[in-house]
Design an enzyme around this catalytic site. Structure first.
Site, PDB file in Angstrom:
ATOM      1  N   GLY A 359       0.826  -1.197   0.000  1.00  0.00           N
ATOM      2  CA  GLY A 359       0.000   0.000   0.000  1.00  0.00           C
ATOM      3  C   GLY A 359       0.860   1.247   0.000  1.00  0.00           C
ATOM      4  O   GLY A 359       2.089   1.187  -0.005  1.00  0.00           O
ATOM      5  N   CYS A 360       0.219   2.408   0.044  1.00  0.00           N
ATOM      6  CA  CYS A 360       0.967   3.662  -0.020  1.00  0.00           C
ATOM      7  C   CYS A 360       1.755   3.931   1.261  1.00  0.00           C
ATOM      8  O   CYS A 360       2.707   4.713   1.261  1.00  0.00           O
ATOM      9  CB  CYS A 360       0.028   4.827  -0.321  1.00  0.00           C
ATOM     10  SG  CYS A 360      -1.232   5.090   0.932  1.00  0.00           S
TER      11      CYS A 360
END
Length: 385
Positions: A359-360
Site C-alpha cells: 500500500g501507499c
C-alpha cells in the site's frame, strides 16, 4: 589597566566559571587523530582548534604527526601511520590521558556501534541516529532493537531525561516496534515519539528526519550511515560534510571507551561538533549509562524477546496450500514486510484466503471483508500485529 590584560583576566575568569559548572574544575581532554582526512590534516587541526575555542571546558589532544601552526593544541606525536596513531590513541584512553577520542576509522568488535547525530533542516534541532557505524548484531531486527536501547542511553547522556524514540520505516521496523512495546509492557521505560504525518504512530517517515519529530531515530547501521552522510553534506555537493556531529560515540554492553567516528570528508565544523559531542557523553559516563540501560531492558525480558525472534527465524518453512481464491476488499496494515508472507500463510492455514500487497504506507494483507475481524485476531494472536 591595559585593555589586552583586562580581556585576558575576563577570559580566565570565564574559563574558571565554565570549569566549575562542569563540576571537576579541570579541562576535559579529548583526543583527535591528526591524519587521514581527504580534506587534509589542516582541516582536522582546525576542527580541534574550533572545539577548544568554542567549548572552553575541552582540551583537544591531537594524536599523530605534528602539523605546523597549531602549537595551541596539545600533541601526542606519532609517525604518519594509521596503526601507530590508533595504538597511541588506545594507550591514551587506557591511561586516562584522554576521556574520549575522535577517529576517522576504528575497527570496533562485533556488538559495538556508534550513535550519530544530524542537524534537521526543517526545525533546526539535533536528531540522534542509532546507529551509524559498527555492528550491534548481524541480525537486522535484533540490531535495531539493541540500537533503540543504545540510542536511548546516548540521549540520556545528553541530558534528555525521557527521550522520544521512533523507528525508521525500513525492513523490520514493525517487528522492532512490537518487540520494544513488549519490553515496555514488562517494565522497561521507553518513551515512544510520533511521526508528523497524519496517520500517527512511532514508525517514522522521511518527513520526520527533516523535522526531527523525535529525539532518537532507530535504524540499521547502513541506513544510518547514509543518513549522516546525506544530512552532513547535502548543501556542499557531497565532498565536504559541513553540518552535524558526525557518526557519534561508540556504544556496547561491555564496551569501556568513548571513541567517536568522523568521516574522511568531515569538515572542521563537524569535527568541532564531534569533539563536543564526545566530551559531553564522556563527562556523563556513557559506558555506565549504556550498561544500566541494557540491564533495565534485560530485566524486562530483552533476552527472551531476542531468543524468540531467533527461534522464529530458524523454524523450517511448511508448505501451505492457499484456500480457493475470492475477492479481497479489505486491507490489514501494520505488518512488517519481512514477515508479510508468513502472516499470509497463517491465514491460509485457518481457511482464510489472503494476499500480500504494497500500500501507499507500506505492506498490507488483503482479505475478504467477511474475514476481516477474524483475520486481525489471528494475526494478533500469532504476533504479526
Amino acid at each position: 589597566m591595559d585593555e589586552s590584560k583586562v580581556k585576558k583576566i575576563i577570559g580566565e575568569a570565564l574559563d574558571e566559571i565554565v570549569r566549575a559548572a562542569k563540576g571537576s574544575g579541570e579541562l576535559v581532554p579529548i583526543g583527535l587523530m591528526s591524519s587521514g582526512s581527504e580534506l587534509g590534516s589542516n582541516e582536522l587541526a582546525l576542527g580541534g582548534r574550533f572545539a577548544q575555542e568554542q567549548y572552553r571546558f575541552i582540551k583537544v589532544v591531537m594524536i599523530g604527526p605534528r602539523i605546523e601552526g597549531f602549537s595551541d593544541l596539545e600533541w601526542i606525536e606519532t609517525d604518519d601511520c594509521e596503526a601507530d596513531i590508533q595504538k597511541a590513541m588506545e594507550e591514551a584512553l587506557r591511561e586516562g590521558l584522554i576521556k574520549g577520542a575522535v577517529a576517522l576509522h576504528y575497527p570496533f568488535p562485533l556488538g559495538v556501534a556508534t550513535v550519530g547525530m544530524i542537524y534537521t533542516p526543517a526545525k533546526g534541532r539535533p536528531l540522534i541516529i542509532s546507529t551509524s557505524t559498527g555492528t550491534t548484531s548481524t541480525d537486522r531486527v535484533e540490531a535495531m532493537i539493541l540500537n533503540a536501547i543504545y540510542g536511548t542511553a546516548v540521549a540520556k547522556a545528553r541530558n534528555i531525561e525521557y527521550p522520544k524514540v521512533g523507528i525508521l520505516n525500513v525492513d523490520g521496523a514493525q517487528i522492532v516496534y512490537r518487540s520494544l512495546k513488549r519490553l515496555e509492557e514488562n517494565g522497561y521505560e521507553i518513551t515512544f515519539g510520533s511521526t508528523v504525518r497524519q496517520e500517527g504512530g512511532s514508525i517514522l517517515r522521511g518527513n520526520d528526519l527533516m523535522a526531527g519529530s523525535v529525539d532518537v531515530c532507530v535504524t540499521d547501521t547502513l541506513t544510518g550511515n547514509v543518513l549522516v552522510k546525506v544530512f552532513g553534506a547535502y548543501n556542499t555537493g557531497g565532498n565536504y560534510e559541513s553540518l552535524g556531529w558526525g557518526y557519534g560515540p561508540s556504544v556496547g554492553e561491555d564496551w569501556p571507551y568513548v571513541i567517536s567516528i568522523i568521516s574522511r570528508a568531515s569538515g572542521a565544523p563537524v569535527i568541532a561538533n564531534a569533539i563536543h559531542f564526545t566530551a559531553e557523553v564522556a563527562l556523563a559516563g556513557l559506558p555506565s549509562l549504556v550498561k544500566r540501560e541494557v540491564t533495565m531492558a534485560k530485566d524486562a525480558g530483552l533476552e527472551i524477546v531476542l531468543a524468540e525472534l531467533r527461534g522464529k527465524k530458524e523454524e523450517k518453512e511448511v508448505e501451505i496450500e492457499p484456500p480457493k481464491p475470492e475477492p479481497t476488499d479489505e486491507e490489514i496494515q501494520g505488518i512488517d514486510v519481512l514477515t508479510i508472507e508468513d502472516a499470509v500463510k497463517v491465514l491460509w492455514s485457518h481457511g482464510i484466503y489472503a494476499e500480500s500487497a504494497m500500500g501507499c504506507t507500506g505492506p498490507v494483507i488483503k482479505v475478504p471483508s467477511r474475514f476481516l475481524v477474524e483475520a486481525k485476531q489471528l494475526l494478533k494472536e500469532e504476533g504479526y500485529l
